[in-house]
Design a protein around this motif. Structure first.
Motif, PDB file in Angstrom:
ATOM      1  N   THR A   2       0.852  -1.191   0.000  1.00  0.00           N
ATOM      2  CA  THR A   2       0.000   0.000   0.000  1.00  0.00           C
ATOM      3  C   THR A   2       0.884   1.234   0.000  1.00  0.00           C
ATOM      4  O   THR A   2       2.088   1.153   0.271  1.00  0.00           O
ATOM      5  N   THR A   3       0.296   2.381  -0.243  1.00  0.00           N
ATOM      6  CA  THR A   3       1.059   3.632  -0.343  1.00  0.00           C
ATOM      7  C   THR A   3       1.793   3.957   0.954  1.00  0.00           C
ATOM      8  O   THR A   3       2.962   4.350   0.947  1.00  0.00           O
ATOM      9  N   LEU A   4       1.089   3.790   2.085  1.00  0.00           N
ATOM     10  CA  LEU A   4       1.702   4.145   3.363  1.00  0.00           C
ATOM     11  C   LEU A   4       2.892   3.232   3.700  1.00  0.00           C
ATOM     12  O   LEU A   4       3.930   3.679   4.193  1.00  0.00           O
ATOM     13  N   SER A   5       2.753   1.933   3.427  1.00  0.00           N
ATOM     14  CA  SER A   5       3.858   1.004   3.685  1.00  0.00           C
ATOM     15  C   SER A   5       5.037   1.294   2.767  1.00  0.00           C
ATOM     16  O   SER A   5       6.198   1.182   3.171  1.00  0.00           O
ATOM     17  N   GLN A   6       4.732   1.660   1.514  1.00  0.00           N
ATOM     18  CA  GLN A   6       5.798   2.037   0.582  1.00  0.00           C
ATOM     19  C   GLN A   6       6.571   3.235   1.126  1.00  0.00           C
ATOM     20  O   GLN A   6       7.797   3.278   1.105  1.00  0.00           O
ATOM     21  N   ARG A   7       5.829   4.197   1.660  1.00  0.00           N
ATOM     22  CA  ARG A   7       6.457   5.402   2.224  1.00  0.00           C
ATOM     23  C   ARG A   7       7.358   5.049   3.409  1.00  0.00           C
ATOM     24  O   ARG A   7       8.481   5.554   3.517  1.00  0.00           O
ATOM     25  N   LEU A  18      -4.680  -2.008  -6.040  1.00  0.00           N
ATOM     26  CA  LEU A  18      -3.636  -1.202  -5.394  1.00  0.00           C
ATOM     27  C   LEU A  18      -2.449  -2.081  -5.008  1.00  0.00           C
ATOM     28  O   LEU A  18      -1.287  -1.671  -5.160  1.00  0.00           O
ATOM     29  N   HIS A  19      -2.726  -3.276  -4.504  1.00  0.00           N
ATOM     30  CA  HIS A  19      -1.638  -4.183  -4.132  1.00  0.00           C
ATOM     31  C   HIS A  19      -0.800  -4.532  -5.368  1.00  0.00           C
ATOM     32  O   HIS A  19       0.436  -4.485  -5.331  1.00  0.00           O
ATOM     33  N   ASP A  47      -0.508  -2.873  -8.207  1.00  0.00           N
ATOM     34  CA  ASP A  47       0.206  -1.695  -8.709  1.00  0.00           C
ATOM     35  C   ASP A  47       1.427  -1.381  -7.837  1.00  0.00           C
ATOM     36  O   ASP A  47       2.510  -1.063  -8.337  1.00  0.00           O
ATOM     37  N   THR A  48       1.244  -1.470  -6.510  1.00  0.00           N
ATOM     38  CA  THR A  48       2.352  -1.143  -5.586  1.00  0.00           C
ATOM     39  C   THR A  48       3.473  -2.168  -5.695  1.00  0.00           C
ATOM     40  O   THR A  48       4.660  -1.819  -5.650  1.00  0.00           O
ATOM     41  N   GLU A  73       5.439  -1.397  -8.840  1.00  0.00           N
ATOM     42  CA  GLU A  73       6.219  -0.162  -8.708  1.00  0.00           C
ATOM     43  C   GLU A  73       7.415  -0.345  -7.778  1.00  0.00           C
ATOM     44  O   GLU A  73       8.542   0.039  -8.103  1.00  0.00           O
TER      45      GLU A  73
END
Length: 248
Positions: free
Chosen positions: A149-154, A186-187, A189-190, A193
């Motif tokens: 997810t976006t937050l975990s990526q961050r 989302l999973h 895509d993340t 990426e």
């Protein structure tokens, strides 16, 4: 003696489940393994049905070899011992801040068991602190669960930045995707990426979101022991094999 850590600066990513199942997989492979729980919540010890020593307080953890080794508990599994956490571990940062040579204190404490184990696996609390920096410096490899997810990526990228800013080797970081749900775009895509952007630091193994992992709290045992043919257990076994192949 190899020192591995299971760490994330974000909570709720499957860190302790990973530490418990990796420790069991290492023991199954014949490695004399000590799972050392540094998280005062004590979840690793709970999963293995062991109670912590109340006498292993922060000072004794780092300075009293005899008390440290006496606090180690056997488990129901061959080759696997547990050092369960107690609530005084929440004060490790305050204690370490008062000590000299604070950055290397954890590594010095672990030398007490150097001849008894092939692998020490540290289950770490989810924050960046003085204790965390001790973990980073003591560890040969750091396994980082990442929910895609976006937050975990961050938070993974924040961890990389911390390593760069503090002259820590990025090669120690071994991220993998945890709690993956294939139906979520989302999973997917993340994962694509991050796998491209962090190619050298992301393992190929993906651990799925699974009710078998959630039931570990009911069975109080690794899923690799209670449901070895499940997708979750197979994923943890694959994670163990990939990690061992990567770090040797």
């Amino acid at each position: 003696m190899l020192i591995l850590s299971c760490y994330s600066n974000k909570g709720g990513v499957g860190k302790t489940a990973t530490a418990v199942n990796l420790a069991h997989a290492l023991a199954l492979a014949g490695q004399r393994t000590l799972l050392c729980d540094l998280d005062p919540q004590g979840a690793s010890g709970f999963y293995f049905r062991v109670k912590p020593s109340k006498k292993l307080t922060e000072a004794r953890f780092f300075e009293d070899v005899q008390r440290f080794t006496k606090a180690i508990r056997g488990s129901n599994y061959e080759n696997l011992d547990i050092l369960p956490a107690n609530m005084t571990f929440r004060d490790f940062d305050v204690f370490l801040a008062r000590m000299r040579n604070t950055r290397s204190r954890l590594k010095k404490a672990l030398k007490a068991v150097k001849g008894d184990y092939d692998v020490v696996l540290l289950d770490c609390p989810p924050n960046i602190s003085t204790l965390s920096e001790n973990v980073f410096r003591a560890s040969d490899a750091i396994v980082v669960p990442v929910i895609p997810t976006t937050l975990s990526q961050r938070t993974f990228e924040q961890l990389e930045a911390f390593f760069r800013d503090n002259d820590l080797p990025l090669s120690k970081l071994h991220g993998f995707f945890s709690m993956v749900q294939g139906v979520k775009s989302l999973h997917g895509d993340t994962i694509r990426e991050m796998s491209k952007a962090h190619k050298k630091r992301i393992l190929k193994t993906q651990v799925p979101f699974s009710s078998d992992i959630e039931r570990m709290g009911v069975h109080r045992a690794p899923v690799t022991a209670t449901a070895p043919r499940s997708a979750a257990a197979q994923a943890y076994s694959a994670l163990h094999r990939e990690l061992v192949a990567r770090i040797g």
